[in-house]
Design an enzyme around this catalytic site. Structure first.
Site, PDB file in Angstrom:
ATOM      1  N   GLU A   1      -5.445  -5.494  10.805  1.00 47.17           N
ATOM      2  CA  GLU A   1      -5.185  -4.548  10.631  1.00 47.17           C
ATOM      3  C   GLU A   1      -4.702  -4.152  11.750  1.00 47.17           C
ATOM      4  OE1 GLU A   1      -2.341  -3.532   7.171  1.00 47.17           O
ATOM      5  OE2 GLU A   1      -4.523  -1.892   7.506  1.00 47.17           O
TER       6      GLU A   1
ATOM      7  N   GLY B   1       2.013   1.796  10.882  1.00 51.57           N
ATOM      8  CA  GLY B   1       3.313   2.662  10.655  1.00 51.57           C
ATOM      9  C   GLY B   1       3.698   3.494  12.117  1.00 51.57           C
TER      10      GLY B   1
ATOM     11  N   SER C   1       2.900  -2.893  10.277  1.00 48.27           N
ATOM     12  CA  SER C   1       4.834  -2.332  10.612  1.00 48.27           C
ATOM     13  C   SER C   1       5.487  -3.706  10.286  1.00 48.27           C
ATOM     14  CB  SER C   1       4.359  -1.972  12.163  1.00 48.27           C
ATOM     15  OG  SER C   1       4.272  -0.698  12.570  1.00 48.27           O
TER      16      SER C   1
ATOM     17  N   GLY D   1       3.003  -1.409   4.280  1.00 49.93           N
ATOM     18  CA  GLY D   1       2.597  -0.127   4.213  1.00 49.93           C
ATOM     19  C   GLY D   1       3.831   0.754   3.873  1.00 49.93           C
ATOM     20  N   GLY D   2       4.552   1.271   4.488  1.00 51.51           N
ATOM     21  CA  GLY D   2       6.614   1.755   5.260  1.00 51.51           C
ATOM     22  C   GLY D   2       6.842   0.837   4.586  1.00 51.51           C
TER      23      GLY D   2
ATOM     24  N   GLU E   1      -7.443   4.452   8.208  1.00 52.96           N
ATOM     25  CA  GLU E   1      -6.835   5.906   7.126  1.00 52.96           C
ATOM     26  C   GLU E   1      -8.366   6.338   6.813  1.00 52.96           C
ATOM     27  OE1 GLU E   1      -2.747   5.319   5.452  1.00 52.96           O
ATOM     28  OE2 GLU E   1      -2.140   4.916   7.096  1.00 52.96           O
TER      29      GLU E   1
ATOM     30  N   ASN F   1       0.416  -0.933   0.169  1.00 50.26           N
ATOM     31  CA  ASN F   1       0.109  -0.120  -0.034  1.00 50.26           C
ATOM     32  C   ASN F   1       0.805   1.391   0.310  1.00 50.26           C
ATOM     33  OD1 ASN F   1      -1.689   1.883   0.029  1.00 50.26           O
ATOM     34  ND2 ASN F   1      -2.471   1.354   2.879  1.00 50.26           N
ATOM     35  N   TRP F   2       0.818   1.882  -1.318  1.00 49.72           N
ATOM     36  CA  TRP F   2       1.998   3.476  -1.341  1.00 49.72           C
ATOM     37  C   TRP F   2       1.460   4.110  -0.651  1.00 49.72           C
ATOM     38  CZ3 TRP F   2       4.396   2.467  -7.384  1.00 49.72           C
ATOM     39  CH2 TRP F   2       5.018   1.861  -7.367  1.00 49.72           C
ATOM     40  N   LYS F   3       0.501   3.801  -0.316  1.00 49.44           N
ATOM     41  CA  LYS F   3       0.173   4.952   0.392  1.00 49.44           C
ATOM     42  C   LYS F   3      -0.392   6.249  -0.792  1.00 49.44           C
ATOM     43  CE  LYS F   3      -0.436   2.989   4.880  1.00 49.44           C
ATOM     44  NZ  LYS F   3       0.120   3.213   6.459  1.00 49.44           N
TER      45      LYS F   3
ATOM     46  N   HIS G   1      -9.985   0.598   4.630  1.00 52.54           N
ATOM     47  CA  HIS G   1      -8.712   1.327   5.641  1.00 52.54           C
ATOM     48  C   HIS G   1      -8.667   1.999   6.898  1.00 52.54           C
ATOM     49  CE1 HIS G   1      -4.215   2.477   6.340  1.00 52.54           C
ATOM     50  NE2 HIS G   1      -4.287   1.201   5.923  1.00 52.54           N
TER      51      HIS G   1
HETATM   52  C1  PEP Z   1      -0.712  -0.294   5.775  1.00 52.37           C
HETATM   53  O1  PEP Z   1      -0.823   0.839   5.522  1.00 52.37           O
HETATM   54  O2  PEP Z   1      -1.664  -0.720   5.273  1.00 52.37           O
HETATM   55  C2  PEP Z   1       0.132  -0.185   6.843  1.00 52.37           C
HETATM   56  C3  PEP Z   1       0.036  -1.519   7.386  1.00 52.37           C
HETATM   57  O3  PEP Z   1       0.722   0.350   6.898  1.00 52.37           O
HETATM   58  P1  PEP Z   1       2.516  -0.313   7.968  1.00 52.37           P
HETATM   59  O4  PEP Z   1       2.937  -1.236   6.826  1.00 52.37           O
HETATM   60  O5  PEP Z   1       3.680   1.102   7.493  1.00 52.37           O
HETATM   61  O6  PEP Z   1       2.455  -0.346   9.408  1.00 52.37           O
END
Ligand code: PEP
Length: 252
Positions: free
Chosen positions: A167, A173, A213, A234-235, A97, A9-11, A95
């Site tokens: 999640e 994050g 994470s 994500g990251g 967010e 997920n490049w957000k 998601h």
């Molecule tokens: C996400 O955005 O779905 C996510 C899990 O982010 P991260 O891996 O950065 O925690």
């Protein structure tokens, strides 16, 4: 046997040229990786260029959100057929967010899941509790509410096409991870919910990813959980080497 699926997920990161660098790097690094389904979800602005670059490779692409109407006066929104037009096979919905900053509810998630299925796109439906909900013992209530609300009125056949991403919001994050045991416990709970509602054949086939994470140094422990079928990242999906290593470490 469920095939592992790792989605990035490049957000709201990556201009078009940065996105092209990332997809071209991933193509190179992950050439020949066939044991895991690999998906990237760039921002809308980079989707068509990433789609061109990824075509014919072992990397699929998807969107981070969608609107459920066919078309119309919905300024700023993107319709499912606009995604199929770009060859999208996946789309993230619900998601945390989006639930937190854009008022996404179980009901809007449900509309999006239905619209995506109608257009042959696999929804990656995110569910998960906040820290205060976990701390007050409400994890299973929140997760069942998200699962049941998001999947309302779908048939078993439709359910078997979707991917669920568990999640925990407190792990996204933050660098703070659910332990492999905490993750497996909730994944099993989700699979049991699906079993009760749709039967063993359907529940045994649905892929449930973990997200929060995920990094190359913790994915092995996480994916060892019996009901954990991959990760939504994500990251660590924003760097070629990091994401490629997660994919390589995800074979069951
Ligand atoms: C996400 O955005 O779905 C996510 C899990 O982010 P991260 O891996 O950065 O925690």
């Amino acid at each position: 046997m469920r095939r592992p699926i790792i989605a990035g997920n490049w957000k709201m990161y990556k201009t078009v040229s940065e996105a092209l660098d990332l997809i071209n790097g991933l193509k190179q690094e992950l050439k020949g990786e066939t044991a895991v389904d690999i998906v990237v979800c760039p921002p809308f602005t980079a989707l068509s260029k990433v789609a061109e670059a990824a075509k014919g490779s072992n990397i699929a692409w998807g969107a981070q959100d969608v609107y459920w109407q066919e078309e119309g006066a919905f300024t700023g929104e993107v319709a499912p057929k606009m995604l199929t037009d770009l060859g999208c096979s996946f789309c993230i919905v619900g998601h945390s967010e989006r639930r937190t900053y854009f008022n996404e509810t179980n009901s809007t998630v449900n509309n999006k899941v239905k619209a995506l299925l109608k257009h042959g796109i696999v929804p990656i439906m995110c569910v998960g509790e906040r820290l205060e909900e976990r701390d007050s013992g409400k994890t299973f209530n929140v997760v069942s509410d998200h699962v049941e609300g998001g999947l309302k009125d779908l048939s078993g056949e439709e359910i078997s096409k979707i991917v669920i991403a568990y999640e925990p919001v407190w792990a996204i994050g933050t660098g703070r991870n659910a332990t492999p045991q905490q993750a497996q416990e909730v994944h099993k709970f989700i699979r049991d919910l699906l079993k009760k509602a749709y039967g063993g054949d359907v529940s045994a086939g649905v892929r449930i990813q973990y997200g929060g994470s995920v990094k190359s140094d913790n994915i092995r422990a996480i994916i060892s959980g019996e009901d954990i079928d991959g990760a939504l990242v994500g990251g660590a999906s924003l760097k070629v080497k990091d994401f490629a290593e997660i994919v390589r470490q995800s074979k069951k």
